[in-house]
Design an enzyme around this catalytic site. Structure first.
Site, PDB file in Angstrom:
ATOM      1  N   GLY A 105      10.634   0.135   4.893  1.00  0.00           N
ATOM      2  CA  GLY A 105      11.973   0.588   4.550  1.00  0.00           C
ATOM      3  C   GLY A 105      11.833   1.412   3.287  1.00  0.00           C
ATOM      4  O   GLY A 105      10.782   2.013   3.063  1.00  0.00           O
ATOM      5  N   GLU A 106      12.841   1.415   2.444  1.00  0.00           N
ATOM      6  CA  GLU A 106      12.720   2.121   1.172  1.00  0.00           C
ATOM      7  C   GLU A 106      12.488   1.120   0.048  1.00  0.00           C
ATOM      8  O   GLU A 106      13.327   0.253  -0.198  1.00  0.00           O
ATOM      9  CB  GLU A 106      13.975   2.958   0.901  1.00  0.00           C
ATOM     10  CG  GLU A 106      13.979   4.299   1.616  1.00  0.00           C
ATOM     11  CD  GLU A 106      12.735   5.146   1.316  1.00  0.00           C
ATOM     12  OE1 GLU A 106      12.322   5.212   0.131  1.00  0.00           O
ATOM     13  OE2 GLU A 106      12.155   5.710   2.256  1.00  0.00           O
ATOM     14  N   SER A 107      11.354   1.239  -0.632  1.00  0.00           N
ATOM     15  CA  SER A 107      11.022   0.263  -1.673  1.00  0.00           C
ATOM     16  C   SER A 107      12.017   0.323  -2.830  1.00  0.00           C
ATOM     17  O   SER A 107      12.322  -0.693  -3.447  1.00  0.00           O
ATOM     18  CB  SER A 107       9.597   0.487  -2.178  1.00  0.00           C
ATOM     19  OG  SER A 107       9.452   1.783  -2.712  1.00  0.00           O
ATOM     20  N   CYS A 165       3.913  -1.238   4.270  1.00  0.00           N
ATOM     21  CA  CYS A 165       4.468   0.015   3.756  1.00  0.00           C
ATOM     22  C   CYS A 165       5.266  -0.210   2.471  1.00  0.00           C
ATOM     23  O   CYS A 165       4.694  -0.427   1.416  1.00  0.00           O
ATOM     24  CB  CYS A 165       5.312   0.691   4.843  1.00  0.00           C
ATOM     25  SG  CYS A 165       5.671   2.421   4.495  1.00  0.00           S
ATOM     26  N   ARG A 194       2.880   6.281  -3.902  1.00  0.00           N
ATOM     27  CA  ARG A 194       4.030   6.342  -2.969  1.00  0.00           C
ATOM     28  C   ARG A 194       4.062   7.677  -2.256  1.00  0.00           C
ATOM     29  O   ARG A 194       3.643   8.689  -2.815  1.00  0.00           O
ATOM     30  CB  ARG A 194       5.339   6.197  -3.736  1.00  0.00           C
ATOM     31  CG  ARG A 194       5.886   4.806  -3.772  1.00  0.00           C
ATOM     32  CD  ARG A 194       7.277   4.813  -4.398  1.00  0.00           C
ATOM     33  NE  ARG A 194       8.314   5.072  -3.413  1.00  0.00           N
ATOM     34  CZ  ARG A 194       9.506   5.573  -3.715  1.00  0.00           C
ATOM     35  NH1 ARG A 194       9.804   5.909  -4.937  1.00  0.00           N
ATOM     36  NH2 ARG A 194      10.394   5.769  -2.760  1.00  0.00           N
ATOM     37  N   ILE A 210       4.410   5.962   8.420  1.00  0.00           N
ATOM     38  CA  ILE A 210       5.686   6.670   8.304  1.00  0.00           C
ATOM     39  C   ILE A 210       5.969   6.917   6.825  1.00  0.00           C
ATOM     40  O   ILE A 210       6.262   5.979   6.075  1.00  0.00           O
ATOM     41  CB  ILE A 210       6.843   5.831   8.898  1.00  0.00           C
ATOM     42  CG1 ILE A 210       6.547   5.403  10.334  1.00  0.00           C
ATOM     43  CG2 ILE A 210       8.167   6.608   8.825  1.00  0.00           C
ATOM     44  CD1 ILE A 210       6.637   6.480  11.366  1.00  0.00           C
ATOM     45  N   ARG A 211       5.901   8.168   6.392  1.00  0.00           N
ATOM     46  CA  ARG A 211       6.093   8.484   4.965  1.00  0.00           C
ATOM     47  C   ARG A 211       5.356   7.430   4.134  1.00  0.00           C
ATOM     48  O   ARG A 211       5.904   6.855   3.186  1.00  0.00           O
ATOM     49  CB  ARG A 211       7.579   8.503   4.608  1.00  0.00           C
ATOM     50  CG  ARG A 211       8.297   9.809   4.972  1.00  0.00           C
ATOM     51  CD  ARG A 211       9.769   9.757   4.633  1.00  0.00           C
ATOM     52  NE  ARG A 211      10.001   9.402   3.246  1.00  0.00           N
ATOM     53  CZ  ARG A 211      10.300  10.269   2.281  1.00  0.00           C
ATOM     54  NH1 ARG A 211      10.426  11.537   2.539  1.00  0.00           N
ATOM     55  NH2 ARG A 211      10.482   9.863   1.059  1.00  0.00           N
ATOM     56  N   HIS A 215       2.308   0.314   9.831  1.00  0.00           N
ATOM     57  CA  HIS A 215       3.307  -0.608  10.384  1.00  0.00           C
ATOM     58  C   HIS A 215       2.798  -1.308  11.641  1.00  0.00           C
ATOM     59  O   HIS A 215       3.038  -0.831  12.754  1.00  0.00           O
ATOM     60  CB  HIS A 215       4.570   0.159  10.758  1.00  0.00           C
ATOM     61  CG  HIS A 215       5.286   0.746   9.593  1.00  0.00           C
ATOM     62  ND1 HIS A 215       6.135   0.014   8.797  1.00  0.00           N
ATOM     63  CD2 HIS A 215       5.281   1.995   9.070  1.00  0.00           C
ATOM     64  CE1 HIS A 215       6.623   0.785   7.843  1.00  0.00           C
ATOM     65  NE2 HIS A 215       6.125   1.992   7.982  1.00  0.00           N
ATOM     66  N   GLU A 227       4.063  -3.745  12.943  1.00  0.00           N
ATOM     67  CA  GLU A 227       5.261  -4.190  13.677  1.00  0.00           C
ATOM     68  C   GLU A 227       5.799  -3.101  14.603  1.00  0.00           C
ATOM     69  O   GLU A 227       6.694  -3.353  15.397  1.00  0.00           O
ATOM     70  CB  GLU A 227       6.340  -4.675  12.695  1.00  0.00           C
ATOM     71  CG  GLU A 227       7.116  -3.590  11.960  1.00  0.00           C
ATOM     72  CD  GLU A 227       6.377  -2.996  10.769  1.00  0.00           C
ATOM     73  OE1 GLU A 227       5.156  -3.246  10.631  1.00  0.00           O
ATOM     74  OE2 GLU A 227       7.010  -2.268   9.989  1.00  0.00           O
TER      75      GLU A 227
END
Lengths: 291, 189
Positions: B47-49, B79, B105, B132-133, B168, B170
């Site tokens: 997600g977004e840290s 991630c 990051r 992903i990013r 990821h 998952e």
């Protein structure tokens, strides 16, 4: 096994789930949004409320302005292009935008065709009012869907209507017999394979956010309880009295969208909400654009 | 065995689905009262840290979770979750600071830099990896050990009861990395 670019693009949307995507017009606003907990920002020159007020033709934002926002924050940056304007989309791809919103908020550039999004590496999010629109956009290559709502009004009624319509359609498709899917696909004007996915899984094949008219923490929680996987907030934040505080409250409200006690506390002392216009007071219905 | 999944923002449902397939009990952590019951492992999802770090503090989850991780609670970060555990974060602010890794990051740039690979992971052989990013690990120190390297960059590591991947697991149909984590919980001393 290989994974397609489209898979990777759908997966970026998965990472945004449970989050709030905020409209910003300056690097300063972008930093406020990031600090308040936005999971992405939408860079645009004018927020929908001002687009509505100004009238005239509304286009893709100045790439220089978008780049300024890309430099200001570390979270994903999205930007809007006009419906059907594939050259604006090519430009946004060239500046490495993270997500393109082919958006009814801008003036449509094509009144028949949407962009063939399968031709792009960059991911697209598109608005939809019901299951048919959503699956048509997905067939064209959209890797994320949002309700259209009615942007720039501060009135959540259309977002609610679209989310309910979408979910009612999905439940109906789930209950069809398999041999009825062909006719349903014909009626909805969508590919039968996508409809079969909905029939089997009870959800869209991509992430589905709420957008349009969300102005308060309770609006955001309402959309989440109705089944949204995250929320776009456009004019609602930077048209309000205390943007930083309101933004942070909406973010927390989306995470704990069933906790009324917490949302009550979050709703205190937020200052002036955006004034808003009722849907029946406006001349231009943006949601009618691009079916 | 009960595993808490941090569910503040991001791809936490995907981890829950993996644990379902492995038959492991799990629950979502959205606020302070969710961690009143005891649990045996913690997953920090993608997600977004920046969002998760802020919400961890706003919702009073930061201090109790940091203490439990320090006391040896097994934790698996993917991630953004990897970033939350790192002692040093280039292009961001550290969060729990419990793992001796230095992280960059958005190391592969914006979304066009996202990619899929199948590469070697220590003890598992070839593993599907979706980035992903994504971040990567610049360096490890102390007792942290490297578990996977892709194109010369460290993308998985372990230190004591902490396991991290820049990719990821998952998002792939391969349960082995999650199984490694479940075995870490079982073998915890």
């Amino acid at each position: 096994m290989e994974k397609s670019r489209y898979e990777l693009n759908k997966e970026l949307a998965q990472m945004l789930k449970g989050g709030v995507i905020m409209d910003v017009t300056t690097p300063e606003q972008a930093r406020i949004a990031e600090a308040a907990g936005a999971c992405a920002v939408m860079a645009l020159e004018r927020i929908p409320a001002d687009i509505r007020a100004a009238g005239g033709v509304s286009r893709m934002s100045d790439p220089k302005m978008i780049k300024g926002i890309q430099e200001a924050v570390s979270i994903p940056v999205m930007a809007k292009c006009r419906i059907g304007h594939f050259v604006e989309a090519q430009i946004l791809e060239a500046i490495e935008i993270d997500y393109i919103d082919e958006s009814e908020v801008l003036s449509p550039a094509d009144d028949v065709y949407h962009i063939d999004k399968t031709k792009f590496k960059v991911p697209f999010v598109c608005g939809a009012r019901d299951l048919g629109e959503a699956l048509r956009r997905i067939a064209e290559g959209a890797s994320m869907i949002r309700t259209k709502g009615e942007p720039g009004t501060g009135d959540v009624v259309q977002a609610v209507r679209h989310m309910r319509a979408m979910n009612a359609d999905i439940r109906r498709v789930q209950n069809l017999r398999e041999d009825e899917l062909f006719e349903a696909a014909k009626q909805l004007q969508v590919p039968v394979e996508l409809l079969r996915y909905v029939h089997e899984n009870g959800k869209l094949p991509v992430v589905n956010f709420a957008a349009g008219g969300v102005a308060t923490p309770s609006d955001a929680a309402l959309m989440m309880q109705l089944g949204a996987e995250g929320v776009f907030v456009g004019s609602g934040i930077f048209k309000s009295g205390n943007p930083a505080k309101r933004a942070a409250a909406i973010v927390q409200s989306v995470t704990n969208y069933t906790d009324a006690k917490l949302i009550a506390r979050l709703s205190e002392d937020l200052g002036e909400a955006m004034v808003g216009i009722n849907e029946n007071e406006i001349a231009l219905l943006m949601a009618e654009r691009g079916k | 065995m009960r595993i808490g999944i941090l569910a503040l923002q991001g791809a936490f449902v995907e981890h829950a689905a993996m644990l379902d397939r492995l038959g492991a009990e799990h629950f979502e952590i959205r606020q302070r009262r969710d961690i009143d019951r005891s649990f045996d492992g913690l997953i920090l999802p993608g997600g977004e840290s920046t969002v998760m770090r802020k919400l961890l503090h706003d919702l009073d989850l930061f201090a109790p979770l940091q203490q439990q991780i320090r006391e040896g609670l097994p934790v698996f970060g993917t991630c953004a979750g990897l970033i939350l555990l790192a002692k040093s974060v280039e292009g961001g602010t550290p969060c729990f600071e419990t793992m001796d890794i230095s992280v960059l990051r958005n190391a592969y740039g914006r979304q066009p830099g996202s990619f899929y690979a199948e590469e070697h992971m220590e003890g598992l052989g070839r593993v599907p990896m979706t980035f992903i990013r994504a971040p990567y690990i610049r360096s490890v120190s102390g007792s942290a050990e490297v578990l996977a390297v892709v194109d010369g960059n460290i993308v998985a590591a372990r230190q004591g009861n902490q396991l991290v991947t820049a990719f990821h697991p998952e998002l792939c149909d391969d349960l082995r990395v999650h199984l490694v984590f479940l075995n870490m919980i079982r073998n915890k001393n």
